[in-house]
Design a protein around this motif. Sequence first.
Motif, PDB file in Angstrom:
ATOM      1  N   TYR A 198      -3.642   1.648   5.445  1.00  0.00           N
ATOM      2  CA  TYR A 198      -2.724   1.076   6.402  1.00  0.00           C
ATOM      3  C   TYR A 198      -1.355   0.848   5.761  1.00  0.00           C
ATOM      4  O   TYR A 198      -1.256   0.610   4.551  1.00  0.00           O
ATOM      5  N   PRO A 199      -0.282   0.900   6.550  1.00  0.00           N
ATOM      6  CA  PRO A 199       1.062   0.688   6.005  1.00  0.00           C
ATOM      7  C   PRO A 199       1.232  -0.732   5.475  1.00  0.00           C
ATOM      8  O   PRO A 199       0.704  -1.689   6.038  1.00  0.00           O
ATOM      9  N   THR A 200       2.001  -0.845   4.410  1.00  0.00           N
ATOM     10  CA  THR A 200       2.286  -2.147   3.826  1.00  0.00           C
ATOM     11  C   THR A 200       3.289  -2.899   4.692  1.00  0.00           C
ATOM     12  O   THR A 200       3.864  -2.351   5.651  1.00  0.00           O
ATOM     13  N   ALA A 201       3.534  -4.173   4.332  1.00  0.00           N
ATOM     14  CA  ALA A 201       4.511  -4.979   5.073  1.00  0.00           C
ATOM     15  C   ALA A 201       5.901  -4.361   4.979  1.00  0.00           C
ATOM     16  O   ALA A 201       6.658  -4.353   5.963  1.00  0.00           O
ATOM     17  N   ALA A 202       6.245  -3.810   3.811  1.00  0.00           N
ATOM     18  CA  ALA A 202       7.558  -3.181   3.660  1.00  0.00           C
ATOM     19  C   ALA A 202       7.687  -1.953   4.551  1.00  0.00           C
ATOM     20  O   ALA A 202       8.730  -1.726   5.185  1.00  0.00           O
ATOM     21  N   MET A 203       6.636  -1.154   4.639  1.00  0.00           N
ATOM     22  CA  MET A 203       6.668   0.041   5.479  1.00  0.00           C
ATOM     23  C   MET A 203       6.829  -0.316   6.953  1.00  0.00           C
ATOM     24  O   MET A 203       7.511   0.387   7.705  1.00  0.00           O
ATOM     25  N   PRO A 246      -4.421  -4.183  10.479  1.00  0.00           N
ATOM     26  CA  PRO A 246      -4.372  -5.152   9.381  1.00  0.00           C
ATOM     27  C   PRO A 246      -3.517  -4.662   8.217  1.00  0.00           C
ATOM     28  O   PRO A 246      -3.294  -3.463   8.029  1.00  0.00           O
ATOM     29  N   LEU A 247      -3.059  -5.623   7.433  1.00  0.00           N
ATOM     30  CA  LEU A 247      -2.313  -5.308   6.222  1.00  0.00           C
ATOM     31  C   LEU A 247      -3.275  -4.910   5.106  1.00  0.00           C
ATOM     32  O   LEU A 247      -4.451  -5.295   5.114  1.00  0.00           O
ATOM     33  N   VAL A 305      -1.154   3.453  -0.994  1.00  0.00           N
ATOM     34  CA  VAL A 305      -1.392   4.062   0.311  1.00  0.00           C
ATOM     35  C   VAL A 305      -1.900   5.491   0.120  1.00  0.00           C
ATOM     36  O   VAL A 305      -1.368   6.247  -0.689  1.00  0.00           O
ATOM     37  N   GLY A 306      -2.928   5.837   0.867  1.00  0.00           N
ATOM     38  CA  GLY A 306      -3.515   7.163   0.745  1.00  0.00           C
ATOM     39  C   GLY A 306      -4.761   7.201  -0.109  1.00  0.00           C
ATOM     40  O   GLY A 306      -5.460   8.214  -0.164  1.00  0.00           O
ATOM     41  N   GLU A 307      -5.074   6.065  -0.762  1.00  0.00           N
ATOM     42  CA  GLU A 307      -6.247   6.023  -1.633  1.00  0.00           C
ATOM     43  C   GLU A 307      -7.229   4.935  -1.205  1.00  0.00           C
ATOM     44  O   GLU A 307      -8.120   4.562  -1.960  1.00  0.00           O
ATOM     45  N   GLY A 308      -7.070   4.440   0.020  1.00  0.00           N
ATOM     46  CA  GLY A 308      -7.989   3.425   0.517  1.00  0.00           C
ATOM     47  C   GLY A 308      -7.536   2.030   0.150  1.00  0.00           C
ATOM     48  O   GLY A 308      -8.212   1.337  -0.616  1.00  0.00           O
ATOM     49  N   ASN A 309      -6.414   1.597   0.730  1.00  0.00           N
ATOM     50  CA  ASN A 309      -5.853   0.299   0.347  1.00  0.00           C
ATOM     51  C   ASN A 309      -6.408  -0.871   1.149  1.00  0.00           C
ATOM     52  O   ASN A 309      -5.989  -2.014   0.975  1.00  0.00           O
ATOM     53  N   PHE A 310      -7.353  -0.586   2.062  1.00  0.00           N
ATOM     54  CA  PHE A 310      -7.948  -1.657   2.864  1.00  0.00           C
ATOM     55  C   PHE A 310      -9.463  -1.498   2.852  1.00  0.00           C
ATOM     56  O   PHE A 310      -9.984  -0.420   3.110  1.00  0.00           O
ATOM     57  N   ARG A 311     -10.150  -2.602   2.550  1.00  0.00           N
ATOM     58  CA  ARG A 311     -11.616  -2.595   2.546  1.00  0.00           C
ATOM     59  C   ARG A 311     -12.115  -3.859   3.222  1.00  0.00           C
ATOM     60  O   ARG A 311     -11.556  -4.936   3.039  1.00  0.00           O
ATOM     61  N   ILE A 312     -13.156  -3.690   4.013  1.00  0.00           N
ATOM     62  CA  ILE A 312     -13.725  -4.826   4.726  1.00  0.00           C
ATOM     63  C   ILE A 312     -15.233  -4.653   4.815  1.00  0.00           C
ATOM     64  O   ILE A 312     -15.737  -3.537   4.989  1.00  0.00           O
ATOM     65  N   ALA A 313     -15.958  -5.742   4.649  1.00  0.00           N
ATOM     66  CA  ALA A 313     -17.406  -5.756   4.835  1.00  0.00           C
ATOM     67  C   ALA A 313     -17.689  -6.317   6.224  1.00  0.00           C
ATOM     68  O   ALA A 313     -17.270  -7.433   6.548  1.00  0.00           O
ATOM     69  N   ALA A 314     -18.362  -5.540   7.052  1.00  0.00           N
ATOM     70  CA  ALA A 314     -18.605  -5.931   8.442  1.00  0.00           C
ATOM     71  C   ALA A 314     -20.078  -5.751   8.784  1.00  0.00           C
ATOM     72  O   ALA A 314     -20.747  -4.878   8.233  1.00  0.00           O
ATOM     73  N   TRP A 373     -15.627  -2.086  13.204  1.00  0.00           N
ATOM     74  CA  TRP A 373     -14.359  -1.393  13.065  1.00  0.00           C
ATOM     75  C   TRP A 373     -13.538  -2.103  12.007  1.00  0.00           C
ATOM     76  O   TRP A 373     -13.925  -3.132  11.471  1.00  0.00           O
ATOM     77  N   TYR A 374     -12.395  -1.521  11.700  1.00  0.00           N
ATOM     78  CA  TYR A 374     -11.583  -2.053  10.607  1.00  0.00           C
ATOM     79  C   TYR A 374     -10.926  -3.378  10.943  1.00  0.00           C
ATOM     80  O   TYR A 374     -10.482  -4.092  10.059  1.00  0.00           O
ATOM     81  N   ILE A 375     -10.832  -3.717  12.215  1.00  0.00           N
ATOM     82  CA  ILE A 375     -10.291  -5.006  12.616  1.00  0.00           C
ATOM     83  C   ILE A 375     -11.415  -6.029  12.564  1.00  0.00           C
ATOM     84  O   ILE A 375     -12.457  -5.843  13.191  1.00  0.00           O
ATOM     85  N   ALA A 376     -11.230  -7.101  11.800  1.00  0.00           N
ATOM     86  CA  ALA A 376     -12.280  -8.096  11.613  1.00  0.00           C
ATOM     87  C   ALA A 376     -12.736  -8.671  12.947  1.00  0.00           C
ATOM     88  O   ALA A 376     -11.928  -9.036  13.796  1.00  0.00           O
ATOM     89  N   GLY A 377     -14.057  -8.758  13.132  1.00  0.00           N
ATOM     90  CA  GLY A 377     -14.609  -9.320  14.351  1.00  0.00           C
ATOM     91  C   GLY A 377     -14.696  -8.361  15.522  1.00  0.00           C
ATOM     92  O   GLY A 377     -15.213  -8.723  16.573  1.00  0.00           O
TER      93      GLY A 377
END
Length: 225
Positions: free
Chosen positions: A80-85, A126-127, A134-143, A181-185
């Motif tokens: 996902y894009p960073t806050a700066a992006m 999500p951030l 970016v491009g290497e999996g910068n977001f991870r979540i356990a659901a 899904w990637y959005i929590a909940g």
Amino acid sequence: GGVISAATKNGTNEVHGSAWEYLRNNALDSRSFFDTSLPPLRRNQFGGVIGGPIRKSKTFFFGGYEGFRQSQGQTLVGDYPTAAMRNGDLSSVPTQLTNPLTGVPFLNKQVPVDPISAKWLNDWIPLPNTNVPVGEGNFRIAAPSPIAYDSVVGRIDHTFSDKTTLFGRYLGSWSRSSTPWYIAGFLRPVRNHGQNYDLHLLHTFSPTTAGEFTFSYNRPFQDES
């Protein structure tokens, strides 16, 4: 596609039954490459059957139930894009960025961002929560990824004579699952329901001739919310 033939037991002059339970959890599991901790797992599969006479040597019953429950954690990996992006600062991108309409490079890789797109990103995407680029999996979540399944079978056999027998059978199944899904909940629930009715008559006309008459009805149903 395919054709499935299901054979079910019939009752006898004695009452017989059985019950079972299968249990599995994460005590003996191992982590996957992307897991930061061992995801929880609880799996139970259970059921029972019973059969016997309604009328000795004439009418018999048979019934069964099976249930399945699973609660398992799943690690999702995304980019996902960073806050700066999100604010149009793409200076972390290694390549030169050019305006596709004019062909002129963006100054200092600062790209104008449409307010509607920025709001959509901030509301729904999500951030990053890791230090991975970016491009290497910068977001991870356990659901969680829960699954529940129930099935029943019922059958009645009747013997009219040595030459004529009849049985009726019902099969029913209900399943409920939720895909994370990637959005929590946020979960995508799916329900499946299937029913099958079968009526079977067998009559022997002579030592060399027999007639078999079958009626079946099948109704599957799926609901995605």
